[in-house]
Each structure stands twice: as structure tokens, then as C-alpha cells.
Scaffold this motif. Structure first.
Motif, PDB file in Angstrom:
ATOM      1  N   HIS A  24       0.798  -1.225   0.000  1.00 59.78           N
ATOM      2  CA  HIS A  24       0.000   0.000   0.000  1.00 59.78           C
ATOM      3  C   HIS A  24       0.828   1.270   0.000  1.00 59.78           C
ATOM      4  CE1 HIS A  24      -3.517  -2.419   0.636  1.00 59.78           C
ATOM      5  NE2 HIS A  24      -3.097  -2.865   1.798  1.00 59.78           N
ATOM      6  N   TYR A  32     -17.224   0.703  10.127  1.00 64.59           N
ATOM      7  CA  TYR A  32     -18.188   1.678   9.629  1.00 64.59           C
ATOM      8  C   TYR A  32     -17.531   3.053   9.487  1.00 64.59           C
ATOM      9  CZ  TYR A  32     -21.925   5.124   9.663  1.00 64.59           C
ATOM     10  OH  TYR A  32     -22.709   6.193   9.357  1.00 64.59           O
ATOM     11  N   ARG A  74     -15.429  -3.622  16.624  1.00 65.37           N
ATOM     12  CA  ARG A  74     -14.843  -3.774  15.282  1.00 65.37           C
ATOM     13  C   ARG A  74     -15.838  -3.327  14.214  1.00 65.37           C
ATOM     14  NH1 ARG A  74     -12.703  -9.563  17.015  1.00 65.37           N
ATOM     15  NH2 ARG A  74     -10.527  -9.087  17.523  1.00 65.37           N
ATOM     16  N   PHE A  75     -17.119  -3.630  14.418  1.00 61.71           N
ATOM     17  CA  PHE A  75     -18.149  -3.228  13.460  1.00 61.71           C
ATOM     18  C   PHE A  75     -18.150  -1.719  13.282  1.00 61.71           C
ATOM     19  CE2 PHE A  75     -22.141  -3.239  11.216  1.00 61.71           C
ATOM     20  CZ  PHE A  75     -22.750  -2.057  11.604  1.00 61.71           C
ATOM     21  N   TRP A  76     -18.173  -0.986  14.387  1.00 63.48           N
ATOM     22  CA  TRP A  76     -18.234   0.477  14.303  1.00 63.48           C
ATOM     23  C   TRP A  76     -16.931   1.070  13.770  1.00 63.48           C
ATOM     24  CZ3 TRP A  76     -22.518   2.853  13.747  1.00 63.48           C
ATOM     25  CH2 TRP A  76     -23.691   2.344  14.341  1.00 63.48           C
ATOM     26  N   LYS A  82       1.684   3.069   2.461  1.00 66.20           N
ATOM     27  CA  LYS A  82       0.970   4.057   3.275  1.00 66.20           C
ATOM     28  C   LYS A  82       1.388   3.983   4.730  1.00 66.20           C
ATOM     29  CE  LYS A  82      -3.327   4.831   0.806  1.00 66.20           C
ATOM     30  NZ  LYS A  82      -4.754   4.559   0.757  1.00 66.20           N
ATOM     31  N   ILE A 121      -5.308  -2.841  12.483  1.00 67.43           N
ATOM     32  CA  ILE A 121      -4.577  -4.093  12.655  1.00 67.43           C
ATOM     33  C   ILE A 121      -3.385  -3.853  13.589  1.00 67.43           C
ATOM     34  CG2 ILE A 121      -3.194  -5.840  11.446  1.00 67.43           C
ATOM     35  CD1 ILE A 121      -5.114  -5.521   9.058  1.00 67.43           C
ATOM     36  N   ARG A 159     -16.329  -7.134  21.463  1.00 67.63           N
ATOM     37  CA  ARG A 159     -15.252  -6.959  20.490  1.00 67.63           C
ATOM     38  C   ARG A 159     -15.832  -6.805  19.085  1.00 67.63           C
ATOM     39  NH1 ARG A 159     -10.281  -9.191  22.728  1.00 67.63           N
ATOM     40  NH2 ARG A 159      -9.590 -10.069  20.748  1.00 67.63           N
ATOM     41  N   ALA A 160     -16.831  -7.653  18.776  1.00 67.89           N
ATOM     42  CA  ALA A 160     -17.454  -7.597  17.452  1.00 67.89           C
ATOM     43  C   ALA A 160     -18.134  -6.245  17.233  1.00 67.89           C
ATOM     44  CB  ALA A 160     -18.461  -8.736  17.291  1.00 67.89           C
ATOM     45  N   CYS A 199       1.137  -3.382   9.218  1.00 68.09           N
ATOM     46  CA  CYS A 199       0.472  -2.290   8.487  1.00 68.09           C
ATOM     47  C   CYS A 199      -1.029  -2.272   8.747  1.00 68.09           C
ATOM     48  CB  CYS A 199       0.718  -2.441   6.987  1.00 68.09           C
ATOM     49  SG  CYS A 199       2.451  -2.610   6.557  1.00 68.09           S
ATOM     50  N   GLU A 200      -1.636  -1.132   8.434  1.00 69.13           N
ATOM     51  CA  GLU A 200      -3.083  -0.894   8.608  1.00 69.13           C
ATOM     52  C   GLU A 200      -3.369  -0.548  10.077  1.00 69.13           C
ATOM     53  OE1 GLU A 200      -5.707  -1.324   5.872  1.00 69.13           O
ATOM     54  OE2 GLU A 200      -3.757  -0.915   4.984  1.00 69.13           O
ATOM     55  N   ASP A 251     -14.375   3.832   9.106  1.00 69.20           N
ATOM     56  CA  ASP A 251     -13.368   3.875   8.052  1.00 69.20           C
ATOM     57  C   ASP A 251     -13.987   3.798   6.663  1.00 69.20           C
ATOM     58  OD1 ASP A 251     -10.534   2.140   9.629  1.00 69.20           O
ATOM     59  OD2 ASP A 251     -11.385   4.145   9.863  1.00 69.20           O
ATOM     60  N   GLU A 252     -15.006   2.961   6.509  1.00 73.96           N
ATOM     61  CA  GLU A 252     -15.536   2.724   5.165  1.00 73.96           C
ATOM     62  C   GLU A 252     -16.610   3.719   4.761  1.00 73.96           C
ATOM     63  OE1 GLU A 252     -16.730  -1.404   5.145  1.00 73.96           O
ATOM     64  OE2 GLU A 252     -14.770  -1.922   5.993  1.00 73.96           O
ATOM     65  N   LYS A 253     -17.442   4.143   5.721  1.00 74.76           N
ATOM     66  CA  LYS A 253     -18.598   4.965   5.356  1.00 74.76           C
ATOM     67  C   LYS A 253     -18.458   6.412   5.830  1.00 74.76           C
ATOM     68  CE  LYS A 253     -21.305   1.531   3.870  1.00 74.76           C
ATOM     69  NZ  LYS A 253     -20.776   1.061   2.617  1.00 74.76           N
ATOM     70  N   LEU A 312     -26.003   8.067  14.487  1.00 73.17           N
ATOM     71  CA  LEU A 312     -25.880   6.627  14.754  1.00 73.17           C
ATOM     72  C   LEU A 312     -24.883   6.376  15.883  1.00 73.17           C
ATOM     73  CD1 LEU A 312     -25.668   5.081  11.162  1.00 73.17           C
ATOM     74  CD2 LEU A 312     -27.524   4.772  12.798  1.00 73.17           C
TER      75      LEU A 312
END
Lengths: 230, 233
Positions: B54, B104, B99-101, B56, B72, B95-96, B68-69, B106-108, B138
Motif C-alpha cells: 500500500h 463503519y 470492530r463493526f463500528w 501508506k 490491525i 469486540r465484534a 500495516c493498517e 473507516d468505510e462509510k 448513529l
């Protein structure tokens, strides 16, 4: 065996993201109830349990929803840690690497494939060049290993599962070769190894139905592109 | 004490919210590290070698091995320095959710923080702002459920989701100014998040690495000049 609790999986008949969760549950021997959604007519259950994205898959464990396939896979691994196989290596450096590659599959490889499949002309060529580049990186990473995590199958392998059953469908529809023995000997060997795993092999959606579905998707995207370009 | 941690280096830049995440995590664990700052506009040999896929930041180098990341890296830090305060919750469901939020965000959500000031049209800008406000609504709800009356998403102390979200506060504040005083974090609409933001920013693991809004505003001028080609209008 410890009490599993009630496990329900919302997916669709063909969702590549849903398949990953099926493999994790089956490989770990976790009994579950499967619900196939019709995404054109989303169930109340789906809307209630994944209000943010209204997407599949959703794992519902004792009434509590977990969304996002990679998040679900880690949840399954942590909750049923007594059930082999482990879906991630034990060593922190290897775990970080497995997570890195799983993310790469979803954030880089799959979007490249999507572009190559849903576009035509120059945009498609760019997509094809992009997926070729991603496959080269994956081939290099896999070299000398049975699976992306090493000796055992794990989350990054699940994340690339679509390479095994969907890419041949795309190749048929496009009339192009995307993965081949010559450029991708390790990935080709890995694909055969994945297909040899009984629970995975049994889970593939019917190929003819996939061809029909994906051909329609490609037609839809090409038609939309024509319409918007006037 | 430092030698027990091995050699710890972090390749990054002061303004990057993603880089801030491992910095906060290392601070939570009281791990000393060498901060190798990239020059804006160029990528060092070390970065290109450590993250060839990447190219980055951030990249953590632990005894020479790259990780990286940002999310992570934070999970890695939590696993390796397990005797320090926990960053991820201990319960798999919690934990789930965390990680979900984080995914969210990062992606949205965060892409709109960057998109809003750069929007080519008023319409695009308003759409990005609306998305940001919806996302914050939200998160206000999520905070209520997850914090269970404590100060942070992580409970009594900052955790994975606090770090994932809080690392963006600097830019969120800067973007509010750039957009002419638009209220994204709003005392009326997102009162809990406003309180949380204050507590997070003051946390000892955070306060020295969260950039000041003024510095980010200055930096954003350089960024925007670089991204938009010079025009006569």
C-alpha cells in the motif's frame, strides 16, 4: 460440548460474503439455522438486526446480531475457540498478516474484479489490469505456503473464496482468462486445495444459477452506463 | 524496561488520524517508540520497503518486522503488550461491536470528512455533510448502548472504538471550521458525543498526539492547494 446457544445466519443463496460464514460454522461443527434473504424484499429480521447497512450476512447468536463478514469470522473464532480449526494463527505477527491480507482481498482485490466485470472498454481494461496486479501480489504472498495463514486454512483464505467459485463464472461470461496455471501456479494449487475441503465443496451455489445471475448483473451495469452517458 | 519491549518504531505523520491510532495505543501501554515522520509529499525508502503493497502510513516496526493498517496495528499492540491496560474489550460480542463500528467509520463515515471540504458543488458538499450528521446520530446511539453509563465506548478507560473514532476528532473540528462553522458535533443533537470528545481529547494517552485544530487548518491549506490544480477563478 459447551452449549452453543441459538445460532442463526442470514445470508442469500449466492452471497460470497455469506459463504465465508457458512464455512467457518461448518468447519468448527457449529449447528446453525440458515435463512436465505431476498434482498429485493428484505425481511423484518434483516432490517431489525442490521439497521445500519441492511446487508447480509448477519449472524444472530442468542438473539444478538453480529454484522460484517470479517467481524463475524473473528467472533466465531473467539466464541468457539475450543472448536478446531483456529481461524487465525496464534502468533501476533502472523495474525496481523492474516488480517492484513483478508482486508486486502475485500478492499483491493474484490473491487478490482468488480470493475473488470461490470465495465467495458477502457474502464474494463483498467479493471483487468488492476485485478492482474492484485493477483500477482497474492501469488507472491502465497508462494511456498498451503494457505495464506500457513499450514492451516483461515480467515484470509475464506476472504478469497470467491476466486475459486466465482472467477470461473466471470471468465465464462466475459470470455476472458483471469486466473491461469502459468501466471498463478500457487493460486491455482490453492484453489484445488480449497475445493477439496468437503464442507466448502458442498457449499458452492449451483454454477448455472450463478452464470444466469451474474450475466444479468453485468447487463444491468452496462445498460445503466449507456443510459447515463446519454 | 524499554529493552523488554524490543525495538519499536512507528512510521507516520503528525496530521494523520490513522497514525494517531497506534500512537495512542502505544501510549496506553506505556511503550516507548521512535516516531519516524514522513516528509509531506514524498515517501521514504523505509516506508516503501516496509509497506510495499500500500505504501501508506502508519507502519509499526517491531524488532524490524512491519505491521500495516492502523486498526490491525492497534490489535497487534493489544495482543503483544497484553499485561498493560486492555484496548479491545474482553467479551467476544463487545469486540465484534467495537470492530463493526470501527469498520463503519473507516468505510462509510471518514471518507465524507475528507470529501466535504473538497466537494466540487454545493450539492455534493451538502450531501457529504448530511451523511456525516447521520453517521454521528448513529454513533450517539451506539455510544449510549456501548458505554453503559461510563465515560468511554471502552467503559472506564479508552478502548478500541474510542481510539478509532477519537483519532478523527482533530480533522472533524477542522472541517467544521472549513465549512464555515457547520455544527457536526452538536450539543443539542449529539450531547453525549460532545462530552465524550472532551474527555477523550484530555486523556493522557491522547492529548499530546491529537493535533490542534489551528495546525490542521494551516496544513489543510497546503493539502488543498496540492490537490486542486491552480485555477484563475
Amino acid at each position: 460440548m459447551a452449549d452453543q446457544g441459538e445460532v442463526k445466519l442470514l445470508k442469500t443463496w449466492s452471497s460470497l460474503f455469506g459463504l465465508r460464514v457458512v464455512w467457518a460454522l461448518k468447519l468448527k461443527g457449529i449447528p446453525y439455522e440458515s435463512v436465505d434473504e431476498d434482498l429485493t424484499n428484505k425481511s423484518d429480521l434483516l432490517l431489525q438486526y442490521n439497521p445500519v447497512h441492511t446487508k447480509v450476512p448477519v449472524l444472530i447468536h442468542n438473539g444478538k446480531p453480529i454484522c460484517e463478514s470479517l467481524v463475524i469470522l473473528e467472533y466465531i473464532d473467539e466464541t468457539w475457540s475450543q472448536n478446531p480449526p483456529s481461524l487465525l494463527p496464534q502468533d501476533p505477527i502472523q495474525r496481523a498478516s492474516a488480517r492484513f491480507w483478508a482486508k486486502f482481498m475485500d478492499e483491493k482485490a474484490l473491487p478490482s474484479m468488480w470493475q473488470a466485470f461490470t465495465k467495458k472498454g477502457r474502464e474494463q481494461e483498467e479493471g483487468l489490469a488492476s485485478i492482474a496486479e492484485k493477483l500477482k501480489l497474492l501469488e507472491a504472498e502465497l508462494e511456498g505456503k498451503k494457505f495464506f495463514g500457513g499450514e492451516e486454512i483461515g480467515i484470509p483464505d475464506f476472504a478469497l473464496g470467491w476466486l475459486v467459485n466465482l472467477v470461473p463464472v466471470f471468465e465464462e461470461i466475459l470470455g476472458l482468462k483471469i486466473v491461469d496455471e502459468e501466471r498463478h501456479p500457487s493460486l491455482s494449487e490453492w484453489s484445488r486445495r480449497i475445493s477439496d475441503i468437503r464442507v466448502i465443496e458442498e457449499s458452492w451455489p449451483p454454477r448455472d444459477k450463478l452464470v444466469t445471475k451474474w450475466a444479468a448483473i453485468r447487463d444491468h451495469f452496462l445498460a445503466t452506463a449507456r443510459a447515463s452517458s446519454g | 524496561m524499554a529493552s523488554n519491549n524490543g525495538d519499536v518504531k512507528l512510521i507516520g505523520a503528525w496530521a494523520s488520524p490513522y497514525v494517531m491510532r497506534p500512537r495512542i495505543a502505544l501510549n496506553v501501554k506505556s511503550v516507548e517508540y521512535e516516531f519516524l515522520q514522513e516528509q509531506f509529499g514524498s515517501k521514504s525508502e523505509l516506508l516503501l520497503k516496509s509497506n510495499p503493497v500500500h505504501k501508506k502510513i502508519p507502519v509499526l516496526l517491531h524488532n524490524g518486522k512491519p505491521i500495516c493498517e492502523s486498526s490491525i496495528i492497534v490489535e497487534y499492540i493489544d495482543e503483544v503488550w497484553s499485561s498493560g491496560p486492555s484496548i479491545l474489550p474482553s467479551d467476544p460480542y463487545d469486540r465484534a461491536v467495537a470492530r463493526f463500528w470501527a469498520a463503519y467509520l473507516d468505510e462509510k463515515w471518514f471518507p465524507n470528512v475528507r470529501a466535504a471540504p473538497m466537494a466540487a458543488t454545493e450539492e455534493a458538499k451538502n450531501a457529504a455533510v448530511e451523511q456525516l450528521k447521520e453517521g454521528l446520530a448513529l454513533l450517539e446511539g451506539a455510544y449510549g448502548e456501548i458505554s453503559k453509563g461510563e465515560d468511554f465506548f471502552g467503559g472506564e478507560k479508552i478502548g478500541f472504538l474510542d481510539i478509532a473514532f477519537g483519532s478523527m476528532l482533530g480533522w472533524l473540528r477542522a472541517v467544521q471550521v472549513i465549512l464555515g462553522g457547520v455544527k457536526l458535533l452538536d450539543e443539542e443533537k449529539t450531547p453525549d458525543l460532545c462530552k465524550w470528545a472532551g474527555k477523550f481529547s484530555a486523556d493522557p494517552a491522547v492529548k499530546d498526539v491529537l493535533p490542534e485544530t489551528e495546525k490542521l487548518l494551516e496544513f489543510s491549506k497546503i493539502l488543498m492547494a496540492k490537490m486542486k490544480p491552480a485555477s484563475s477563478s
